[in-house]
Scaffold this motif. Structure first.
Motif, PDB file in Angstrom:
ATOM      1  N   LEU A 186     -47.812   1.038  11.555  1.00  0.00           N
ATOM      2  CA  LEU A 186     -47.489  -0.389  11.488  1.00  0.00           C
ATOM      3  C   LEU A 186     -48.637  -1.192  12.081  1.00  0.00           C
ATOM      4  O   LEU A 186     -49.157  -0.836  13.137  1.00  0.00           O
ATOM      5  CB  LEU A 186     -46.206  -0.695  12.279  1.00  0.00           C
ATOM      6  CG  LEU A 186     -44.997   0.210  12.042  1.00  0.00           C
ATOM      7  CD1 LEU A 186     -43.850  -0.211  12.955  1.00  0.00           C
ATOM      8  CD2 LEU A 186     -44.581   0.162  10.598  1.00  0.00           C
ATOM      9  N   ALA A 187     -49.024  -2.251  11.424  1.00  0.00           N
ATOM     10  CA  ALA A 187     -50.070  -3.131  11.947  1.00  0.00           C
ATOM     11  C   ALA A 187     -49.415  -4.343  12.586  1.00  0.00           C
ATOM     12  O   ALA A 187     -48.674  -5.081  11.922  1.00  0.00           O
ATOM     13  CB  ALA A 187     -51.008  -3.566  10.828  1.00  0.00           C
ATOM     14  N   LYS A 188     -49.672  -4.550  13.874  1.00  0.00           N
ATOM     15  CA  LYS A 188     -49.110  -5.704  14.581  1.00  0.00           C
ATOM     16  C   LYS A 188     -50.135  -6.831  14.588  1.00  0.00           C
ATOM     17  O   LYS A 188     -51.247  -6.680  15.105  1.00  0.00           O
ATOM     18  CB  LYS A 188     -48.717  -5.348  16.015  1.00  0.00           C
ATOM     19  CG  LYS A 188     -47.993  -6.481  16.740  1.00  0.00           C
ATOM     20  CD  LYS A 188     -47.427  -6.035  18.068  1.00  0.00           C
ATOM     21  CE  LYS A 188     -46.576  -7.137  18.688  1.00  0.00           C
ATOM     22  NZ  LYS A 188     -45.968  -6.709  19.972  1.00  0.00           N
ATOM     23  N   LEU A 189     -49.747  -7.974  14.016  1.00  0.00           N
ATOM     24  CA  LEU A 189     -50.689  -9.064  13.805  1.00  0.00           C
ATOM     25  C   LEU A 189     -50.400 -10.257  14.709  1.00  0.00           C
ATOM     26  O   LEU A 189     -49.243 -10.544  15.046  1.00  0.00           O
ATOM     27  CB  LEU A 189     -50.637  -9.527  12.345  1.00  0.00           C
ATOM     28  CG  LEU A 189     -50.843  -8.443  11.286  1.00  0.00           C
ATOM     29  CD1 LEU A 189     -50.834  -9.077   9.897  1.00  0.00           C
ATOM     30  CD2 LEU A 189     -52.138  -7.684  11.528  1.00  0.00           C
ATOM     31  N   ALA A 190     -51.465 -10.967  15.069  1.00  0.00           N
ATOM     32  CA  ALA A 190     -51.352 -12.206  15.837  1.00  0.00           C
ATOM     33  C   ALA A 190     -51.233 -13.378  14.871  1.00  0.00           C
ATOM     34  O   ALA A 190     -51.787 -13.341  13.767  1.00  0.00           O
ATOM     35  CB  ALA A 190     -52.581 -12.384  16.734  1.00  0.00           C
ATOM     36  N   GLY A 210     -46.277  -0.568   7.187  1.00  0.00           N
ATOM     37  CA  GLY A 210     -45.444  -1.700   7.548  1.00  0.00           C
ATOM     38  C   GLY A 210     -46.212  -2.635   8.453  1.00  0.00           C
ATOM     39  O   GLY A 210     -47.344  -2.347   8.864  1.00  0.00           O
ATOM     40  N   LEU A 211     -45.594  -3.762   8.771  1.00  0.00           N
ATOM     41  CA  LEU A 211     -46.244  -4.789   9.583  1.00  0.00           C
ATOM     42  C   LEU A 211     -45.301  -5.254  10.677  1.00  0.00           C
ATOM     43  O   LEU A 211     -44.087  -5.336  10.470  1.00  0.00           O
ATOM     44  CB  LEU A 211     -46.633  -5.989   8.711  1.00  0.00           C
ATOM     45  CG  LEU A 211     -47.557  -5.687   7.530  1.00  0.00           C
ATOM     46  CD1 LEU A 211     -47.510  -6.830   6.525  1.00  0.00           C
ATOM     47  CD2 LEU A 211     -48.987  -5.448   8.012  1.00  0.00           C
ATOM     48  N   THR A 212     -45.855  -5.570  11.845  1.00  0.00           N
ATOM     49  CA  THR A 212     -45.094  -6.174  12.930  1.00  0.00           C
ATOM     50  C   THR A 212     -45.601  -7.593  13.111  1.00  0.00           C
ATOM     51  O   THR A 212     -46.780  -7.810  13.374  1.00  0.00           O
ATOM     52  CB  THR A 212     -45.264  -5.381  14.242  1.00  0.00           C
ATOM     53  OG1 THR A 212     -44.816  -4.031  14.036  1.00  0.00           O
ATOM     54  CG2 THR A 212     -44.442  -6.004  15.351  1.00  0.00           C
ATOM     55  N   LEU A 213     -44.698  -8.564  12.939  1.00  0.00           N
ATOM     56  CA  LEU A 213     -45.064  -9.979  12.982  1.00  0.00           C
ATOM     57  C   LEU A 213     -44.093 -10.713  13.897  1.00  0.00           C
ATOM     58  O   LEU A 213     -42.903 -10.719  13.644  1.00  0.00           O
ATOM     59  CB  LEU A 213     -44.982 -10.592  11.578  1.00  0.00           C
ATOM     60  CG  LEU A 213     -45.730  -9.894  10.439  1.00  0.00           C
ATOM     61  CD1 LEU A 213     -45.379 -10.547   9.109  1.00  0.00           C
ATOM     62  CD2 LEU A 213     -47.215  -9.935  10.672  1.00  0.00           C
ATOM     63  N   ILE A 214     -44.571 -11.299  14.981  1.00  0.00           N
ATOM     64  CA  ILE A 214     -45.962 -11.540  15.342  1.00  0.00           C
ATOM     65  C   ILE A 214     -46.193 -11.127  16.789  1.00  0.00           C
ATOM     66  O   ILE A 214     -45.232 -10.886  17.532  1.00  0.00           O
ATOM     67  CB  ILE A 214     -46.338 -13.040  15.180  1.00  0.00           C
ATOM     68  CG1 ILE A 214     -45.380 -13.866  16.030  1.00  0.00           C
ATOM     69  CG2 ILE A 214     -46.364 -13.445  13.727  1.00  0.00           C
ATOM     70  CD1 ILE A 214     -45.656 -15.368  16.075  1.00  0.00           C
ATOM     71  N   ALA A 242     -40.095 -20.430  22.183  1.00  0.00           N
ATOM     72  CA  ALA A 242     -41.044 -21.462  21.761  1.00  0.00           C
ATOM     73  C   ALA A 242     -41.807 -21.061  20.504  1.00  0.00           C
ATOM     74  O   ALA A 242     -42.212 -21.918  19.713  1.00  0.00           O
ATOM     75  CB  ALA A 242     -42.027 -21.774  22.887  1.00  0.00           C
ATOM     76  N   ILE A 243     -42.014 -19.765  20.282  1.00  0.00           N
ATOM     77  CA  ILE A 243     -42.812 -19.338  19.127  1.00  0.00           C
ATOM     78  C   ILE A 243     -41.950 -18.845  17.961  1.00  0.00           C
ATOM     79  O   ILE A 243     -42.492 -18.456  16.925  1.00  0.00           O
ATOM     80  CB  ILE A 243     -43.842 -18.254  19.504  1.00  0.00           C
ATOM     81  CG1 ILE A 243     -43.151 -16.917  19.818  1.00  0.00           C
ATOM     82  CG2 ILE A 243     -44.714 -18.706  20.665  1.00  0.00           C
ATOM     83  CD1 ILE A 243     -44.117 -15.745  19.909  1.00  0.00           C
ATOM     84  N   ARG A 244     -40.622 -18.854  18.116  1.00  0.00           N
ATOM     85  CA  ARG A 244     -39.783 -18.296  17.060  1.00  0.00           C
ATOM     86  C   ARG A 244     -39.983 -18.966  15.692  1.00  0.00           C
ATOM     87  O   ARG A 244     -40.109 -18.258  14.669  1.00  0.00           O
ATOM     88  CB  ARG A 244     -38.306 -18.335  17.462  1.00  0.00           C
ATOM     89  CG  ARG A 244     -37.416 -17.590  16.459  1.00  0.00           C
ATOM     90  CD  ARG A 244     -36.005 -17.387  16.955  1.00  0.00           C
ATOM     91  NE  ARG A 244     -35.308 -18.642  17.151  1.00  0.00           N
ATOM     92  CZ  ARG A 244     -34.893 -19.113  18.327  1.00  0.00           C
ATOM     93  NH1 ARG A 244     -35.114 -18.415  19.429  1.00  0.00           N
ATOM     94  NH2 ARG A 244     -34.268 -20.268  18.422  1.00  0.00           N
ATOM     95  N   PRO A 245     -40.026 -20.301  15.603  1.00  0.00           N
ATOM     96  CA  PRO A 245     -40.239 -20.901  14.280  1.00  0.00           C
ATOM     97  C   PRO A 245     -41.549 -20.464  13.622  1.00  0.00           C
ATOM     98  O   PRO A 245     -41.623 -20.320  12.397  1.00  0.00           O
ATOM     99  CB  PRO A 245     -40.232 -22.407  14.567  1.00  0.00           C
ATOM    100  CG  PRO A 245     -39.440 -22.547  15.826  1.00  0.00           C
ATOM    101  CD  PRO A 245     -39.794 -21.339  16.638  1.00  0.00           C
ATOM    102  N   ILE A 246     -42.576 -20.256  14.429  1.00  0.00           N
ATOM    103  CA  ILE A 246     -43.860 -19.805  13.889  1.00  0.00           C
ATOM    104  C   ILE A 246     -43.744 -18.372  13.402  1.00  0.00           C
ATOM    105  O   ILE A 246     -44.236 -18.013  12.330  1.00  0.00           O
ATOM    106  CB  ILE A 246     -44.964 -19.937  14.960  1.00  0.00           C
ATOM    107  CG1 ILE A 246     -45.168 -21.405  15.320  1.00  0.00           C
ATOM    108  CG2 ILE A 246     -46.269 -19.310  14.483  1.00  0.00           C
ATOM    109  CD1 ILE A 246     -45.974 -21.638  16.559  1.00  0.00           C
ATOM    110  N   ALA A 247     -43.044 -17.540  14.179  1.00  0.00           N
ATOM    111  CA  ALA A 247     -42.857 -16.143  13.785  1.00  0.00           C
ATOM    112  C   ALA A 247     -42.047 -16.035  12.498  1.00  0.00           C
ATOM    113  O   ALA A 247     -42.385 -15.246  11.604  1.00  0.00           O
ATOM    114  CB  ALA A 247     -42.169 -15.373  14.911  1.00  0.00           C
ATOM    115  N   GLY A 267     -40.565 -12.370  18.034  1.00  0.00           N
ATOM    116  CA  GLY A 267     -40.952 -13.688  18.519  1.00  0.00           C
ATOM    117  C   GLY A 267     -39.768 -14.550  18.907  1.00  0.00           C
ATOM    118  O   GLY A 267     -39.197 -15.241  18.078  1.00  0.00           O
ATOM    119  N   GLY A 268     -39.359 -14.462  20.167  1.00  0.00           N
ATOM    120  CA  GLY A 268     -38.327 -15.353  20.678  1.00  0.00           C
ATOM    121  C   GLY A 268     -36.915 -15.015  20.266  1.00  0.00           C
ATOM    122  O   GLY A 268     -36.032 -15.881  20.290  1.00  0.00           O
TER     123      GLY A 268
END
Length: 346
Positions: A186-190, A210-214, A242-247, A267-268
């Motif tokens: 899994l690649a975890k991305l910023a 797979g991917l882990t975001l974020i 605070a970051i949930r909407p972005i995630a 994220g949150g």
């Protein structure tokens, strides 16, 4: 492995067949099958021993380790944590005992607890990531490898691999080349990348299953008493609600581009409805992080709340909810009971 979950409450699909909560919540990340979609976020569950004081870790879908690095690291000096409204700023510097101690003490303990373990890895160069993957190749108990692409990259003056498609792809390619066949990577991305979809595509093309975001977002706080930065590292990673909407936005965009690629949403997440939001955006699993610091039992609680949220909406399985927000208005998934939808409207 035991499939302890949120009980054996039942629901019925549209054919009238009974489905247990265990059936409803099953999910998969590549070749890795999980009894439920709730994980810990890397770095937020310690070695696992800390959380095990409050509940059996095997009740979670999986435990994600703190990022393992080749050598022991003390991390940054204190203060390296600062609270912010609806969030937490951290500048830990990836402290840890190194891969030798992890393999000798931490991973065997997790295996004894019957825990599905996803090992997070981080390094200062592509070769270090590849070497870590090679070290894990013959080790039993590694359910998957999460590649922390937001770790400081010494060769890039403190930047991260995850902000550049070619760099991210090179790391994923090195890990995939040395990982045991059948073990998902899994690649975890910023989220700070100019275009997270482009980064995600590069990682999948390089072999990510797979991917882990974020991961956290860059942020900063200034102490009004000392009149100086609140963290010794000046800036840190912002996590929490605070970051949930972005995630959620990142998960939604990446799922739209890669609908067949499993995503772990992070994220949150503090409630079952938060988790459901990520699932609707396209996540097949979710990871709980900051919430654990004030509620160590957040994982099992969120799992129970997510199960209740699915049942309340007549959704017969988690898989039926994944990416549902991408469907046209009025779409009824296969496992939704029309009578339950009518109740929701009234």
């Amino acid at each position: 492995m035991s499939d302890r979950g949120s009980g054996e409450r039942t629901a019925h699909d549209r054919t009238g067949h009974e489905r247990t909560a265990g059936d409803r919540l099953r999910t998969s990340i590549g070749a890795l099958s999980l009894p439920n979609p709730v994980l810990t976020a890397s770095g937020c569950g310690g070695t696992g021993r800390e959380l095990a004081q409050f509940f059996e870790l095997s009740r979670l879908g999986a435990f994600v380790t703190t990022s393992v690095m080749p050598q022991a690291r003390a991390g940054r000096p204190t203060p390296r944590v600062a609270e912010t409204p609806s969030g937490l700023l951290t500048a830990m510097g990836l402290p840890g005992p190194g891969v030798e101690t992890f393999l000798e003490h931490d991973l065997p303990w997790l295996i004894e607890q019957d825990v599905r373990t996803i090992v997070s890895v981080a390094g200062d160069g592509v070769e270090e990531y590849g070497d870590l993957s090679r070290r894990l190749r013959g080790v039993p108990g590694v359910a998957a490898i999460e590649v922390n692409l937001a770790a400081p990259n010494a060769g890039d003056r403190g930047g991260t691999f995850g902000r550049h498609p070619a760099a991210a792809a090179a790391v994923v390619r090195a890990v995939r080349a040395h990982a045991r066949p059948g073990v998902p990577v899994l690649a975890k991305l910023a989220p700070d990348a100019t275009d997270i979809v482009t980064i995600a595509l590069a990682c999948v093309d390089a072999g990510a299953d797979g991917l882990t975001l974020i991961n956290t977002m860059d942020g900063m706080a200034i102490d009004p008493h000392t009149l100086r930065p609140a963290l010794t590292g000046v800036s840190g990673g912002l996590s929490g609600p605070a970051i949930r909407p972005i995630a959620v936005r990142c998960v939604y965009q990446v799922h739209a581009a890669l609908p067949r690629t499993p995503i772990v949403g992070v994220g949150g997440i503090a409630t079952g409805l938060d988790a459901l939001e990520f699932v609707l955006a396209g996540a097949s699993a979710v990871a709980v992080g900051t919430a654990l610091f004030h509620d160590p039992t957040a994982g099992p609680r969120i799992l129970r709340e997510l199960d209740e949220a699915l049942a309340a909406r007549g959704i017969g399985s988690l898989a039926d909810a994944v990416g549902l927000a991408h469907r046209p208005a009025g779409y009824v998934p296969p496992q939704v009971r029309p009578d339950e939808l009518e109740k929701e409207r009234t």
